[in-house]
Design a protein around this motif. Structure first.
Motif, PDB file in Angstrom:
ATOM      1  N   GLU A 175      31.488  23.970  30.757  1.00 24.10           N
ATOM      2  CA  GLU A 175      30.988  24.837  31.830  1.00 24.10           C
ATOM      3  C   GLU A 175      30.312  24.034  32.934  1.00 24.10           C
ATOM      4  O   GLU A 175      30.458  24.322  34.115  1.00 24.10           O
ATOM      5  N   GLU A 176      29.549  23.018  32.540  1.00 20.74           N
ATOM      6  CA  GLU A 176      28.862  22.174  33.519  1.00 20.74           C
ATOM      7  C   GLU A 176      29.864  21.369  34.354  1.00 20.74           C
ATOM      8  O   GLU A 176      29.707  21.236  35.566  1.00 20.74           O
ATOM      9  N   ARG A 177      30.907  20.826  33.701  1.00 22.81           N
ATOM     10  CA  ARG A 177      31.961  20.105  34.445  1.00 22.81           C
ATOM     11  C   ARG A 177      32.601  21.017  35.479  1.00 22.81           C
ATOM     12  O   ARG A 177      32.763  20.637  36.640  1.00 22.81           O
ATOM     13  N   GLN A 178      32.972  22.212  35.051  1.00 21.82           N
ATOM     14  CA  GLN A 178      33.647  23.135  35.961  1.00 21.82           C
ATOM     15  C   GLN A 178      32.737  23.502  37.137  1.00 21.82           C
ATOM     16  O   GLN A 178      33.171  23.547  38.285  1.00 21.82           O
ATOM     17  N   ARG A 179      31.467  23.745  36.853  1.00 25.93           N
ATOM     18  CA  ARG A 179      30.517  24.098  37.911  1.00 25.93           C
ATOM     19  C   ARG A 179      30.368  22.955  38.913  1.00 25.93           C
ATOM     20  O   ARG A 179      30.430  23.154  40.122  1.00 25.93           O
ATOM     21  N   LYS A 180      30.195  21.737  38.420  1.00 29.70           N
ATOM     22  CA  LYS A 180      30.022  20.577  39.298  1.00 29.70           C
ATOM     23  C   LYS A 180      31.283  20.301  40.120  1.00 29.70           C
ATOM     24  O   LYS A 180      31.197  20.004  41.310  1.00 29.70           O
ATOM     25  N   GLN A 228      33.649  22.448  40.948  1.00 31.49           N
ATOM     26  CA  GLN A 228      33.823  23.533  41.918  1.00 31.49           C
ATOM     27  C   GLN A 228      32.855  23.382  43.085  1.00 31.49           C
ATOM     28  O   GLN A 228      33.235  23.522  44.246  1.00 31.49           O
ATOM     29  N   LYS A 229      31.615  23.070  42.785  1.00 30.56           N
ATOM     30  CA  LYS A 229      30.599  22.954  43.833  1.00 30.56           C
ATOM     31  C   LYS A 229      30.888  21.784  44.777  1.00 30.56           C
ATOM     32  O   LYS A 229      30.796  21.924  45.990  1.00 30.56           O
ATOM     33  N   MET A 255      38.831  23.876  40.193  1.00 27.97           N
ATOM     34  CA  MET A 255      38.587  24.042  38.768  1.00 27.97           C
ATOM     35  C   MET A 255      39.548  23.106  38.043  1.00 27.97           C
ATOM     36  O   MET A 255      40.750  23.136  38.294  1.00 27.97           O
TER      37      MET A 255
END
Length: 126
Positions: free
Chosen positions: A82-87, A89-90, A95
């Protein structure tokens, strides 16, 4: 009107920051044209770092086939899904759909070996 914003976004998405300089309180970033062509994978087949001269070095973590894409890990560390995807994406506006993020269990053993080698190499250049 959108052209300057588009150019800025291209730069922001493709720039690289020298982490050593950030740690030493001199912030250095730039656009390295060849290096910016390398795509991300959470299971990279290379390790990259800055030499003291500012040159970026890319080292293969394993044998890379002639027709295989050279992949780097954009995040500079290993994070939970989840943290990888968030970083990602941001910062890079995508994704990840690599084999790790697709949760393909067949590659777990390979992932562990690559991450171990990556962490070993990372500790030698810091």
């Amino acid at each position: 009107h959108d052209q300057p914003r588009r150019i800025q976004q291209i730069y922001l998405n493709n720039r690289i920051e020298n982490e050593r300089c950030v740690l030493e309180a001199h912030f250095v970033e730039g656009l390295l044209l060849t290096f910016s062509l390398l795509n991300h994978s959470c299971i990279p087949n290379t390790f990259s770092f800055f030499e003291d001269t500012g040159k970026v070095v890319v080292i293969a973590l394993r044998e890379i086939a002639p027709d295989e894409e050279i992949l780097i890990q954009y995040l500079g560390g290993f994070y939970a899904f989840e943290e990888r995807q968030r970083k990602l994406q941001k910062t890079w506006k995508f994704m990840c759909r690599c084999v790790v993020c697709s949760r393909d269990k067949l590659f777990q053993t390979h992932l562990d070996a690559v991450y171990a080698k990556y962490n070993q190499l990372e500790s030698t250049v810091k």
